[in-house]
Design a protein around this motif. Structure first.
Motif, short mmCIF file in Angstrom:
data_model
loop_
_atom_site.label_atom_id
_atom_site.label_comp_id
_atom_site.label_asym_id
_atom_site.label_seq_id
_atom_site.Cartn_x
_atom_site.Cartn_y
_atom_site.Cartn_z
N UNK A 1 36.84 25.01 36.16
CA UNK A 1 35.90 25.19 35.06
C UNK A 1 35.64 26.67 34.83
N UNK A 2 35.70 27.09 33.59
CA UNK A 2 35.51 28.49 33.27
C UNK A 2 36.77 29.33 33.38
N UNK A 3 37.92 28.66 33.67
CA UNK A 3 39.18 29.40 33.76
C UNK A 3 39.54 29.99 32.40
N UNK A 4 40.28 31.09 32.38
CA UNK A 4 40.68 31.70 31.11
C UNK A 4 41.40 30.69 30.22
N UNK A 5 41.26 30.85 28.92
CA UNK A 5 41.92 29.97 27.96
C UNK A 5 43.25 30.59 27.57
#
Length: 421
Positions: free
Chosen positions: A218-222
């Motif tokens: 969760x919150x990983x780069x897109x």
């Protein structure tokens, strides 16, 4: 044991085959409308095809393939999916020779050593389409629209379409570095598989089914923030096309699919009532696969869906058709003397392309009439001693129970007329 099927497989019994035929007929009708032609590939291929095509770091290749050595010492694998096989056939049979786009679809058995559960088997049946030879985002939209049309035609509700772009070899290295930087401090908390993926293919971490790995992601780069100009433009145009077609979708930056050959477009339809097994149809673009398999650089896009999963969804919404008992004529032979004349009549009716059955056990009139009703017979033809003596048969309409006596000489014509009128 000789009386049980291997774990993860099942028999498709006569009372359920009509459900499969219903679904397959829907598929074939729709593919015809969209200009896709059926292809049938072998159930096993050289193992290298799947290792190179699917990706050595995928769960499919590392954990799920049925691989063995044949008697010639060659490594053979039961196909775990059919895109690589379709591409191999496309190249081997020079389906590209006429130029332009090649549109293929297939229906068949696939094999993966997976944990059996509702809608998931080790031998499963898959429908898929492949559009090879066109790079326009319009064909991506058409492929997605065919998937949406199939689910709509089947009457499925609560379907959610997710889309993403997974970039290309030009922009993915940038995203790879960002992912590795993001997960660096979390590496020891990841599962063993994801720790291995960290160096080999960190995108696979986003596809991990481990709940804790999902939390860590969760919150990983897109990846959409790292797309090159070409990929970004392709993705924007795809979204415009879907909006133009009135197809609702949501963006999912963690959607990477489970196979390494995807580039640019990735998409997945989810049928929400199935819960954890909600992914019902998915696919994407694979512009590098043909080259990886020995061909020239060729763009391509497609999808696949598991028929067991679709049938489970149809069952959940009570959308499967009932089995219709079907029989034009049931022949009732009363007594040994009537058996041969009745049997000859049976064949004569078959020659007229009528569905005809008879009882071979010499049971009572009541038992045979019950069997005629069970088989949905339109007419019953009764031949006994009296009928033989009069060279005639008694024909009963099973709807209103009306009976007539018909001479043997005109019996075939009479029955054929009544059935076909």
């Amino acid at each position: 044991m000789l009386t049980t099927v291997p774990r993860g497989t099942k028999d498709i019994l006569p009372e359920n085959v009509h459900e499969w035929q219903y679904l397959e007929n829907k598929i074939r009708e729709l593919c015809l409308l969209y200009g896709f032609n059926e292809i049938r590939t072998p159930m096993f291929e050289h193992t290298e095809l799947f290792m190179r095509g699917i990706g050595e770091t995928t769960d499919v290749v590392e954990k799920e393939m049925y691989t063995f050595l044949d008697r010639g010492g060659r490594s053979i694998t039961l196909r775990p999916e059919n895109t690589a096989s379709a591409v191999r056939s496309y190249l081997q049979n020079k389906l590209y020779a006429d130029g332009g786009i090649t549109k293929l679809f297939y229906i068949g058995s696939m094999f993966r050593y997976d944990k059996p559960q509702a809608g998931r088997y080790r031998e499963f049946h898959q429908f898929g389409i492949e559009a090879i030879g066109e790079q326009s985002s319009l064909i991506d939209a058409e492929v997605i629209s065919l998937g949406a049309a199939l689910l709509k035609d089947l009457g499925l509700n609560d379907v959610l379409l997710k889309i993403n772009s997974v970039g290309c070899p030009k922009c993915r290295p940038v995203y790879r570095e960002k992912l590795q930087s993001f997960f660096k401090d979390k590496l020891t908390e990841l599962c063993n598989d994801c720790q291995s993926r960290y160096e080999r293919n960190p995108l696979r971490i986003l596809d991990c089914k481990n709940p804790h790995c999902k939390e860590l992601a969760e919150g990983a780069p897109k990846i959409t923030d790292c797309l090159c100009e070409e990929c970004a433009d392709h993705f924007d145009k795809l979204q415009d096309s879907l909006t133009n077609l009135g197809i609702d979708y949501i963006l999912d930056s963690h959607l990477v699919r489970g196979l390494d050959y995807y580039t640019k477009t990735a998409f997945e339809f989810k049928y929400l009532p199935l819960g954890a097994q909600s992914a019902i149809l998915g696919g994407g673009r694979y512009d590098g696969l043909i080259e990886e398999c020995g061909g020239n650089p060729t763009p391509a896009v497609g999808f696949a869906t598991g028929l067991e999963r679709v049938l489970l969804a149809l069952e959940t919404q009570k959308l499967l058709p009932p089995k219709n008992a079907y029989c034009d004529v049931f022949i009732i032979a009363m007594g040994k003397k009537a058996e041969q004349p009745a049997f000859k009549l049976l064949q004569q009716l078959h020659d007229k392309k009528l569905s005809a059955l008879m009882d071979y056990a010499g049971r009572s009139m009541k038992a045979q009439m019950k069997q005629a009703n069970k088989n949905g017979a339109k007419y019953a033809v009764i031949i006994g001693d009296d009928e033989l003596a009069n060279e005639s048969a008694t024909v009963r309409n099973m709807t209103d129970s009306a009976q007539t006596t018909v001479p043997f000489a005109s019996l075939i014509d009479k029955i054929t007329f009544e059935v076909n009128k």
